[in-house]
Design an enzyme around this catalytic site. Structure first.
Site, PDB file in Angstrom:
ATOM      1  N   ASP A  56       0.778  -1.248   0.000  1.00  0.00           N
ATOM      2  CA  ASP A  56       0.000   0.000   0.000  1.00  0.00           C
ATOM      3  C   ASP A  56       0.809   1.298   0.000  1.00  0.00           C
ATOM      4  OD1 ASP A  56      -1.511  -2.133   0.846  1.00  0.00           O
ATOM      5  OD2 ASP A  56      -1.995  -1.282   2.789  1.00  0.00           O
ATOM      6  N   GLU A 228     -10.220  -2.494   4.331  1.00  0.00           N
ATOM      7  CA  GLU A 228      -8.876  -2.002   4.621  1.00  0.00           C
ATOM      8  C   GLU A 228      -8.712  -0.608   4.014  1.00  0.00           C
ATOM      9  OE1 GLU A 228      -6.026  -5.787   5.051  1.00  0.00           O
ATOM     10  OE2 GLU A 228      -6.561  -5.434   2.972  1.00  0.00           O
TER      11      GLU A 228
HETATM   12  C1  FRU Z   1      -3.703  -3.716   2.866  1.00  0.00           C
HETATM   13  C2  FRU Z   1      -3.037  -4.129   4.162  1.00  0.00           C
HETATM   14  C3  FRU Z   1      -3.405  -3.173   5.284  1.00  0.00           C
HETATM   15  C4  FRU Z   1      -2.283  -3.340   6.246  1.00  0.00           C
HETATM   16  C5  FRU Z   1      -1.108  -3.550   5.327  1.00  0.00           C
HETATM   17  C6  FRU Z   1      -0.057  -4.467   5.860  1.00  0.00           C
HETATM   18  O1  FRU Z   1      -3.063  -4.159   1.739  1.00  0.00           O
HETATM   19  O2  FRU Z   1      -3.385  -5.457   4.520  1.00  0.00           O
HETATM   20  O3  FRU Z   1      -4.677  -3.400   5.845  1.00  0.00           O
HETATM   21  O4  FRU Z   1      -2.113  -2.223   7.067  1.00  0.00           O
HETATM   22  O5  FRU Z   1      -1.622  -4.065   4.120  1.00  0.00           O
HETATM   23  O6  FRU Z   1       1.081  -4.456   5.050  1.00  0.00           O
END
Ligand code: FRU
Length: 509
Positions: A56, A228
């Site tokens: 992300d 998320e």
């Molecule tokens: C989304 C996610 C988030 C988390 C991160 C961990 O892709 O699962 O929810 O904070 O990636 O790397």
């Protein structure tokens, strides 16, 4: 948090000297290893990790005079692992300069990872809010920086005592900060004990003390997962939530990825926290688009970035020492109750070799002299006419091709990468990872396409930008062919440029 297959890390970190300071250790590893990454599949105008794994985008913002984008980063291997925050800055959203790693999991409260979050500038200081993970618990922590390079951690600011009783501590993450009328707000994705997913709204006067306002959203569409990476933008009187739902069911066209994306339009009540939804749509219907995050340009534009990959699939670049990239940031506008997307206009500064073509009929295949390449910005209008299928083949060569076309009977644009040569292993519960589609109607018999290619990425904007399809393609061919099947089509207003960004983000090479 639900374990995904790639979250099991196989890193080579044990081979390197143990630095007492995890940030120093990460920088040392990057300087030793970045030059060793195999570059064949590297993009030239998309942010990518210098080495290792990226997911992300985090903390994307304009602050202290520059655009910043941080990202979920595991430097030590091209698989997900203990999360750091990598950091890029840019003056134009196209050329990104790598800055030192901003956050590493080096505190008791974040020793299992510094998960996703966001950034905001307040009184000339840049603040990052991220999810601190330790002992199976997810809490929100704050860090500050006066120079926009070095960050000092301030500790947990939304802790267990601030988590609603009906929410689990295991899924409570991805704070998105924004300011409205002098107050700060924060959206957080969470899991309700009844199994539903929540999006929570908190407020603060100083970024340090936070109070729950209420639940912006709650539903049971994410199965065992959550929404998320919530994000937010206001278009005049209309509010928009951008969400990344896990495990949402597909309706056969929308939400085909196991981890998909959507935006909701409506009104966010800042007094009680509730979001009243009037419209919902997928943001991008392609293969590789997740964790969209909005930011604001100083000239008033609303922009969006996102991860240009997908969980749980095979990653062809992992064997090359890196995995993951971000989309070219997009400009968002609201028109007639829909969010329209366009590539940031700054990309136009990097266009070279302009070519324009007269309108022409296509019946079968058509090659236009000079229309080829894998780092291009290509626009055209398609009049499908009586054809059953008509569109364009990209990355053509050596028996490989990727097709993007309008299907008259289905009233859809399809993105077919089944003949790209490199098979991408689909996620375990995914039907396939080679065909995606969006519904769209030509206007007065005509459909506009704008396509940006960057070595292994393909971003497609349709119509006025009401539909987009993003996907990675791993084919060496640079050929481009227009085509129609089952009848004649017409191609008009073809405009093609090369995109030339000399060294891009790969300065470590
Ligand atoms: C989304 C996610 C988030 C988390 C991160 C961990 O892709 O699962 O929810 O904070 O990636 O790397």
């Amino acid at each position: 948090m639900k374990k995904r297959t790639d979250h099991s890390s196989r890193s080579s970190e044990g081979l390197f000297p143990r630095f007492s300071k995890p940030l120093e250790r990460a920088e040392n590893y990057i300087s030793l290893r970045a030059g060793m990454v195999e570059r064949t599949f590297r993009h030239t105008y998309h942010a990518m990790p210098p080495v290792g794994w990226m997911n992300d985008p985090n903390g994307s913002c304009f602050a202290l005079g520059k655009y910043h984008v941080f990202y979920q980063f595991h430097p030590y291997a091209a698989v997900w692992g203990p999360m750091h925050w990598g950091h890029f800055v840019s003056d134009d959203l196209v050329v990104w300069e790598r800055l030192p790693v901003a956050l590493a999991p080096d505190m008791p409260y974040d020793r299992d990872g510094c998960f996703s979050g966001s950034a905001i500038e307040k009184d000339g200081v840049m603040y990052l809010m991220y999810t601190a993970v330790a002992d199976g618990k997810q809490l929100q922590a704050l860090a500050r920086s006066e120079d926009g390079v070095h960050f000092e951690k301030l500790g947990i600011v939304i802790g267990e005592e601030d988590t609603p009783r009906d929410c689990t501590q295991a899924d409570f993450r991805d704070p998105y900060l924004f300011e409205r009328e002098g107050k700060y707000y924060c959206l957080i994705g969470s899991k309700n004990v009844d199994g539903d997913a929540n999006v929570l709204l908190y407020t603060s006067g100083d970024l340090l003390k936070w109070k729950l306002v209420g639940k912006a959203w709650k539903d049971g569409r994410t199965g065992s997962g959550i929404y998320e990476c919530p994000s937010y933008a206001a278009f005049g009187e209309t509010d928009a939530l951008f969400l990344s739902p896990q495990y949402m069911k597909t309706d056969g066209v929308e939400h085909e990825n196991i981890f998909c994306n959507l935006y909701m339009l409506g009104k966010l009540d800042l007094k009680c926290g509730a979001f009243c939804r009037t419209f919902e749509s997928e943001i991008d219907g392609g293969f590789d688009f997740y964790a969209a995050q909005t930011l604001h340009a100083p000239d008033g534009r609303t922009l969006m970035t996102a991860w240009m990959q997908m969980w749980d699939r095979g990653f062809p670049t992992a064997a090359h020492g890196w995995a993951g990239a971000l989309i070219l940031p997009r400009e968002l506008t609201l028109k007639e109750g829909r969010v329209l997307q366009a590539p940031v206009r700054e990309i136009e500064r990097y266009r070279t070799e302009k070519r324009l073509y007269p309108a022409c009929d296509v019946d079968g295949e058509l090659k236009l002299e000079g229309v080829e390449g894998d780092k291009i910005d290509l626009a055209f209008d398609l009049e499908p006419g009586e054809s059953a299928r008509a569109g364009i083949k990209l990355f053509v060569g050596g028996g490989q091709e990727t097709c993007i076309y309008f299907d008259r009977a289905r009233r859809q644009v399809l993105f077919d990468r089944s003949r790209m040569g490199t098979l991408i292993k689909a996620a375990p519960s995914e039907q396939d990872a080679s065909l995606r589609r969006v519904r769209i109607e030509p206007k007065e018999g005509r459909l506009h396409f704008r396509i940006l290619l960057d070595v292994t990425s393909c971003e497609v904007f349709l119509g006025e930008g009401e539909r987009t399809l993003t996907g990675n393609i791993y084919s060496p061919g640079k050929g481009i062919v227009f085509f129609s099947e089952g009848g004649r089509a017409r191609i008009l207003n073809v405009e093609k440029y090369d995109i030339t960004v000399p060294q891009g983000t790969d300065k470590d090479a």
